[in-house]
Design a protein around this motif. Structure first.
Motif, PDB file in Angstrom:
ATOM      1  N   LYS A   4      12.096  -5.109 -28.908  1.00 57.64           N
ATOM      2  CA  LYS A   4      12.270  -3.165 -28.954  1.00 57.64           C
ATOM      3  C   LYS A   4      11.933  -3.906 -30.985  1.00 57.64           C
ATOM      4  CE  LYS A   4      14.494  -1.234 -25.431  1.00 57.64           C
ATOM      5  NZ  LYS A   4      15.684  -0.681 -25.060  1.00 57.64           N
ATOM      6  N   ILE A   5      12.857  -4.734 -31.621  1.00 56.27           N
ATOM      7  CA  ILE A   5      12.423  -4.908 -33.058  1.00 56.27           C
ATOM      8  C   ILE A   5      11.487  -5.095 -33.751  1.00 56.27           C
ATOM      9  CG2 ILE A   5      13.072  -6.323 -34.489  1.00 56.27           C
ATOM     10  CD1 ILE A   5      15.792  -6.499 -32.815  1.00 56.27           C
ATOM     11  N   GLN A   6      10.355  -5.676 -33.228  1.00 54.03           N
ATOM     12  CA  GLN A   6       9.242  -6.246 -33.085  1.00 54.03           C
ATOM     13  C   GLN A   6       8.629  -4.228 -32.933  1.00 54.03           C
ATOM     14  OE1 GLN A   6       8.519  -9.186 -30.610  1.00 54.03           O
ATOM     15  NE2 GLN A   6       7.730 -10.064 -32.700  1.00 54.03           N
ATOM     16  N   GLU A   7       8.434  -4.138 -31.661  1.00 60.61           N
ATOM     17  CA  GLU A   7       7.628  -2.055 -31.859  1.00 60.61           C
ATOM     18  C   GLU A   7       8.922  -1.377 -33.442  1.00 60.61           C
ATOM     19  OE1 GLU A   7       8.005   1.557 -28.480  1.00 60.61           O
ATOM     20  OE2 GLU A   7       8.684  -0.708 -28.243  1.00 60.61           O
ATOM     21  N   THR A   8      10.064  -1.096 -33.292  1.00 59.55           N
ATOM     22  CA  THR A   8      10.465  -0.706 -34.225  1.00 59.55           C
ATOM     23  C   THR A   8       9.105  -0.514 -35.422  1.00 59.55           C
ATOM     24  OG1 THR A   8      12.105   0.022 -33.253  1.00 59.55           O
ATOM     25  CG2 THR A   8      12.660   0.616 -35.819  1.00 59.55           C
ATOM     26  N   ALA A   9       9.671  -2.196 -35.609  1.00 60.45           N
ATOM     27  CA  ALA A   9       8.777  -2.484 -37.349  1.00 60.45           C
ATOM     28  C   ALA A   9       7.501  -2.651 -36.748  1.00 60.45           C
ATOM     29  CB  ALA A   9       9.559  -4.209 -37.659  1.00 60.45           C
ATOM     30  N   SER A  10       6.461  -2.491 -36.531  1.00 58.45           N
ATOM     31  CA  SER A  10       5.392  -2.036 -36.720  1.00 58.45           C
ATOM     32  C   SER A  10       5.022  -1.134 -36.331  1.00 58.45           C
ATOM     33  CB  SER A  10       4.451  -2.118 -34.872  1.00 58.45           C
ATOM     34  OG  SER A  10       4.859  -4.159 -35.038  1.00 58.45           O
ATOM     35  N   TRP A  11       6.077   0.208 -35.735  1.00 58.09           N
ATOM     36  CA  TRP A  11       5.951   1.853 -35.661  1.00 58.09           C
ATOM     37  C   TRP A  11       5.968   1.910 -37.504  1.00 58.09           C
ATOM     38  CZ3 TRP A  11       8.970   5.832 -37.880  1.00 58.09           C
ATOM     39  CH2 TRP A  11       8.599   6.877 -37.278  1.00 58.09           C
ATOM     40  N   LEU A  12       6.900   1.508 -38.420  1.00 56.80           N
ATOM     41  CA  LEU A  12       7.283   1.620 -39.460  1.00 56.80           C
ATOM     42  C   LEU A  12       6.170   1.526 -40.618  1.00 56.80           C
ATOM     43  CD1 LEU A  12      10.913   1.220 -39.761  1.00 56.80           C
ATOM     44  CD2 LEU A  12      10.158   3.352 -40.442  1.00 56.80           C
ATOM     45  N   LYS A  13       5.671  -0.362 -40.087  1.00 56.07           N
ATOM     46  CA  LYS A  13       4.505  -0.737 -41.073  1.00 56.07           C
ATOM     47  C   LYS A  13       3.484   0.560 -41.162  1.00 56.07           C
ATOM     48  CE  LYS A  13       5.679  -5.761 -40.803  1.00 56.07           C
ATOM     49  NZ  LYS A  13       5.317  -7.059 -40.434  1.00 56.07           N
ATOM     50  N   GLU A  14       2.768   0.961 -39.724  1.00 51.96           N
ATOM     51  CA  GLU A  14       2.094   2.243 -39.550  1.00 51.96           C
ATOM     52  C   GLU A  14       2.121   3.021 -40.561  1.00 51.96           C
ATOM     53  OE1 GLU A  14       1.474   2.833 -35.696  1.00 51.96           O
ATOM     54  OE2 GLU A  14       0.495   0.875 -35.226  1.00 51.96           O
ATOM     55  N   ARG A  15       3.556   3.335 -41.077  1.00 52.59           N
ATOM     56  CA  ARG A  15       3.388   4.767 -42.101  1.00 52.59           C
ATOM     57  C   ARG A  15       4.092   4.308 -43.488  1.00 52.59           C
ATOM     58  NH1 ARG A  15       3.794   4.708 -35.995  1.00 52.59           N
ATOM     59  NH2 ARG A  15       3.466   7.282 -35.324  1.00 52.59           N
ATOM     60  N   MET A  16       4.133   2.883 -43.507  1.00 47.71           N
ATOM     61  CA  MET A  16       4.946   2.928 -45.111  1.00 47.71           C
ATOM     62  C   MET A  16       3.919   2.919 -46.017  1.00 47.71           C
ATOM     63  SD  MET A  16       7.633  -0.143 -43.797  1.00 47.71           S
ATOM     64  CE  MET A  16       7.690  -1.087 -45.207  1.00 47.71           C
ATOM     65  N   PRO A  94      19.128  -2.559 -37.304  1.00 44.95           N
ATOM     66  CA  PRO A  94      17.945  -2.049 -38.367  1.00 44.95           C
ATOM     67  C   PRO A  94      18.344  -3.649 -39.558  1.00 44.95           C
ATOM     68  CG  PRO A  94      20.185  -0.020 -37.705  1.00 44.95           C
ATOM     69  CD  PRO A  94      20.170  -1.419 -36.858  1.00 44.95           C
ATOM     70  N   ILE A  95      19.729  -3.845 -39.133  1.00 45.55           N
ATOM     71  CA  ILE A  95      19.563  -5.166 -39.757  1.00 45.55           C
ATOM     72  C   ILE A  95      17.569  -6.554 -39.670  1.00 45.55           C
ATOM     73  CG2 ILE A  95      20.012  -7.630 -41.386  1.00 45.55           C
ATOM     74  CD1 ILE A  95      21.409  -4.751 -41.753  1.00 45.55           C
ATOM     75  N   ARG A  96      17.464  -6.301 -38.315  1.00 47.30           N
ATOM     76  CA  ARG A  96      16.914  -7.252 -37.279  1.00 47.30           C
ATOM     77  C   ARG A  96      15.186  -6.567 -38.114  1.00 47.30           C
ATOM     78  NH1 ARG A  96      18.431 -12.714 -35.775  1.00 47.30           N
ATOM     79  NH2 ARG A  96      20.554 -11.942 -35.127  1.00 47.30           N
ATOM     80  N   VAL A  97      14.879  -5.416 -38.020  1.00 45.15           N
ATOM     81  CA  VAL A  97      13.590  -4.201 -38.279  1.00 45.15           C
ATOM     82  C   VAL A  97      13.877  -4.618 -40.084  1.00 45.15           C
ATOM     83  CG1 VAL A  97      12.826  -2.562 -38.760  1.00 45.15           C
ATOM     84  CG2 VAL A  97      14.914  -2.676 -36.522  1.00 45.15           C
ATOM     85  N   MET A  98      14.984  -4.671 -40.795  1.00 47.26           N
ATOM     86  CA  MET A  98      14.493  -5.082 -41.966  1.00 47.26           C
ATOM     87  C   MET A  98      13.875  -5.962 -42.551  1.00 47.26           C
ATOM     88  SD  MET A  98      18.260  -3.823 -44.086  1.00 47.26           S
ATOM     89  CE  MET A  98      18.083  -2.200 -43.298  1.00 47.26           C
ATOM     90  N   TYR A  99      14.483  -7.374 -41.673  1.00 42.48           N
ATOM     91  CA  TYR A  99      13.946  -8.731 -41.536  1.00 42.48           C
ATOM     92  C   TYR A  99      12.386  -8.667 -41.411  1.00 42.48           C
ATOM     93  CZ  TYR A  99      12.744 -13.427 -40.150  1.00 42.48           C
ATOM     94  OH  TYR A  99      12.003 -14.854 -40.315  1.00 42.48           O
ATOM     95  N   GLU A 100      12.053  -8.309 -39.907  1.00 39.47           N
ATOM     96  CA  GLU A 100      10.806  -8.137 -39.442  1.00 39.47           C
ATOM     97  C   GLU A 100       9.979  -6.823 -40.723  1.00 39.47           C
ATOM     98  OE1 GLU A 100       9.060  -9.919 -36.841  1.00 39.47           O
ATOM     99  OE2 GLU A 100      11.445 -10.380 -36.563  1.00 39.47           O
TER     100      GLU A 100
END
Length: 269
Positions: A4-16, A94-100
């Motif tokens: 889930k962490i990686q999924e969230t990070a990927s979603w954000l990366k696509e939009r950042m 969110p901290i885990r997502v930040m790391y990713e």
């Protein structure tokens, strides 16, 4: 959870459209710093896959990207608390997502109750250590591959960042205290006896957040700078009644000084 962490990070990366190396968590009543972020774009927590949603007044509930101090940053306007019913894995998600996302430095802020007799309401306290009184540890369960099973915590708050904050505060004539932050579950404010106990154990301020986030950040190898706004005082001879509204007001009054220190720290680091 890691998926889930990686999924969230990927979603954000696509939009950042930026590449931040620094993240900020804005605590109760401390959202004003968000207005200082330029060239900003944001995502509501409710729109981010797998993200919890903040339920506390004074926590806006959005992830903001942009520039502060001339650097790309990301900011959480509103955090998640154990007392809201979240597990520690959700609190620190969110901290885990930040790391990713490639975050290397984390600034954490909070509103806290002071029990150091030298403190005044509205003081800023740089956190130089903490005591963990939460009933659940954020690293319980299978170890994440971002750090060792038994992470070292001899310096949870980065000494170089603390020295930088001290220099900036001296230059700008801002009163800056240092102290140990005690992290507790809440959601009740402390009794006079609890304040006295925490102070005798070595604490200078107490609050209901931050410690789990810092533990996970350090497990990920992210450097941390922490600052508390002293919004109420306790443990002295005369008990003082406190409300959430008063905490927010005191935090609002201290925001310009905290913002100035953080903005300048990011610019210089």
């Amino acid at each position: 959870m890691y998926g889930k962490i990686q999924e969230t990070a990927s979603w954000l990366k696509e939009r950042m459209t930026t590449s931040p190396k620094t993240a900020i968590i804005l605590g109760t009543g401390l959202g004003q710093l968000a207005s200082e972020i330029t060239e900003s774009y944001e995502f509501s927590y409710k729109d981010i896959p797998n993200f919890p949603v903040s339920t506390v007044e004074g926590h806006a509930g959005k992830l903001i990207f942009g520039k502060l101090g001339g650097k790309d940053i990301m900011a959480m306007e509103g955090r998640f608390h154990f007392y809201e019913g979240y597990s520690m894995k959700e609190v620190t998600f969110p901290i885990r997502v930040m790391y990713e996302l490639g975050i290397q430095t984390l600034f954490v802020s909070n509103a806290s109750g002071g029990m150091n007799p030298g403190f005044k309401i509205g003081d800023l306290m740089v956190i130089n250590d903490h005591i963990n009184f939460f009933p659940e540890h954020p690293l319980n369960g299978p170890n994440f591959p971002t750090g060792p099973r038994f992470p070292d915590m001899h310096e949870p708050y980065d000494s170089e960042l603390i020295a930088l904050a001290d220099n900036i505060a001296k230059e700008k004539n801002i009163r800056l205290m240092h102290g140990v932050y005690v992290g507790v579950q809440g959601p009740t404010f402390e009794t006079p006896a609890e304040y006295r106990m925490y102070h005798k154990l070595g604490g200078d301020a107490v609050g209901m957040s931050t410690v789990p986030e810092v533990i996970v950040a350090r497990h990920c190898g992210i450097k941390v700078f922490g600052i508390s706004v002293i919004t109420d005082l306790g443990g002295f001879e005369v008990p003082v009644k406190v409300s959430h509204e008063e905490v927010q007001e005191a935090a609002n009054n201290a925001q310009p000084f905290m913002t100035e220190i953080m903005r300048e720290m990011i610019r210089r680091s």
